[in-house]
Design a protein around this motif. Structure first.
Motif, short mmCIF file in Angstrom:
data_model
loop_
_atom_site.label_atom_id
_atom_site.label_comp_id
_atom_site.label_asym_id
_atom_site.label_seq_id
_atom_site.Cartn_x
_atom_site.Cartn_y
_atom_site.Cartn_z
N MET A 1 -4.43 -0.32 33.92
CA MET A 1 -5.55 -1.18 34.27
C MET A 1 -5.01 -2.54 34.65
N SER A 2 -5.54 -3.10 35.70
CA SER A 2 -5.12 -4.41 36.15
C SER A 2 -6.19 -5.43 35.80
N LEU A 3 -5.77 -6.65 35.52
CA LEU A 3 -6.70 -7.71 35.16
C LEU A 3 -7.60 -8.03 36.34
N ASP A 4 -8.90 -7.95 36.13
CA ASP A 4 -9.89 -8.26 37.17
C ASP A 4 -10.43 -9.66 36.90
N THR A 5 -10.11 -10.61 37.77
CA THR A 5 -10.56 -11.99 37.58
C THR A 5 -11.75 -12.33 38.49
N ARG B 1 -10.75 -20.42 13.93
CA ARG B 1 -10.85 -19.04 13.44
C ARG B 1 -11.89 -18.25 14.23
N LEU B 2 -13.00 -18.90 14.56
CA LEU B 2 -14.02 -18.25 15.38
C LEU B 2 -13.44 -17.85 16.73
N ASP B 3 -12.73 -18.78 17.38
CA ASP B 3 -12.10 -18.47 18.67
C ASP B 3 -11.12 -17.32 18.56
N ALA B 4 -10.29 -17.35 17.52
CA ALA B 4 -9.29 -16.30 17.33
C ALA B 4 -9.97 -14.95 17.11
N ARG B 5 -11.01 -14.93 16.31
CA ARG B 5 -11.70 -13.66 16.04
C ARG B 5 -12.37 -13.13 17.30
N LEU B 6 -12.96 -14.03 18.08
CA LEU B 6 -13.58 -13.62 19.34
C LEU B 6 -12.55 -13.03 20.29
N VAL B 7 -11.40 -13.68 20.39
CA VAL B 7 -10.33 -13.16 21.25
C VAL B 7 -9.91 -11.76 20.79
N LEU B 8 -9.74 -11.58 19.50
CA LEU B 8 -9.32 -10.27 18.99
C LEU B 8 -10.39 -9.20 19.22
N LEU B 9 -11.65 -9.54 19.05
CA LEU B 9 -12.73 -8.58 19.31
C LEU B 9 -12.75 -8.17 20.78
N LEU B 10 -12.62 -9.14 21.67
CA LEU B 10 -12.64 -8.83 23.10
C LEU B 10 -11.38 -8.08 23.53
N ALA B 11 -10.23 -8.44 22.94
CA ALA B 11 -8.99 -7.72 23.24
C ALA B 11 -9.10 -6.27 22.80
N ASN B 12 -9.70 -6.04 21.65
CA ASN B 12 -9.90 -4.67 21.18
C ASN B 12 -10.82 -3.91 22.13
N HIS B 13 -11.83 -4.58 22.63
CA HIS B 13 -12.76 -3.95 23.58
C HIS B 13 -12.02 -3.56 24.86
N ILE B 14 -11.14 -4.43 25.34
CA ILE B 14 -10.36 -4.14 26.55
C ILE B 14 -9.39 -3.00 26.27
N GLY B 15 -8.61 -3.16 25.22
CA GLY B 15 -7.77 -2.07 24.73
C GLY B 15 -6.50 -1.75 25.51
#
Length: 65
Positions: free
Chosen positions: A1-5, A33-47
């Motif tokens: 998968m390629s990053l779609d900007t 911590r909120l920012d970090a958690r959001l990044v991790l949730l979205l990264a998990n979604h991307i996968g």
């Protein structure tokens, strides 16, 4: 998968307002911590690690100037 900007947010201002509201009343540490958690949730979604590497590199380059 390629990053779609390609811009895909129907209402980027609404997203910004949502992020600002989420941070309202938080101290600096809790906000980070909120920012970090959001990044991790979205990264998990991307996968996909290749896509995440591209996103991290692009964000880092943008942050440095």
């Amino acid at each position: 998968m390629s990053l779609d900007t390609t811009p895909r947010l129907a209402d980027p201002d609404a997203l910004f307002a949502l992020l600002v509201a989420a941070h309202k009343g938080l101290d600096a540490e809790t906000s980070r911590r909120l920012d970090a958690r959001l990044v991790l949730l979205l990264a998990n979604h991307i996968g996909d690690m290749d896509t995440l590497r591209q996103a991290i590199a692009l964000a880092k380059d943008s942050a440095q100037g």
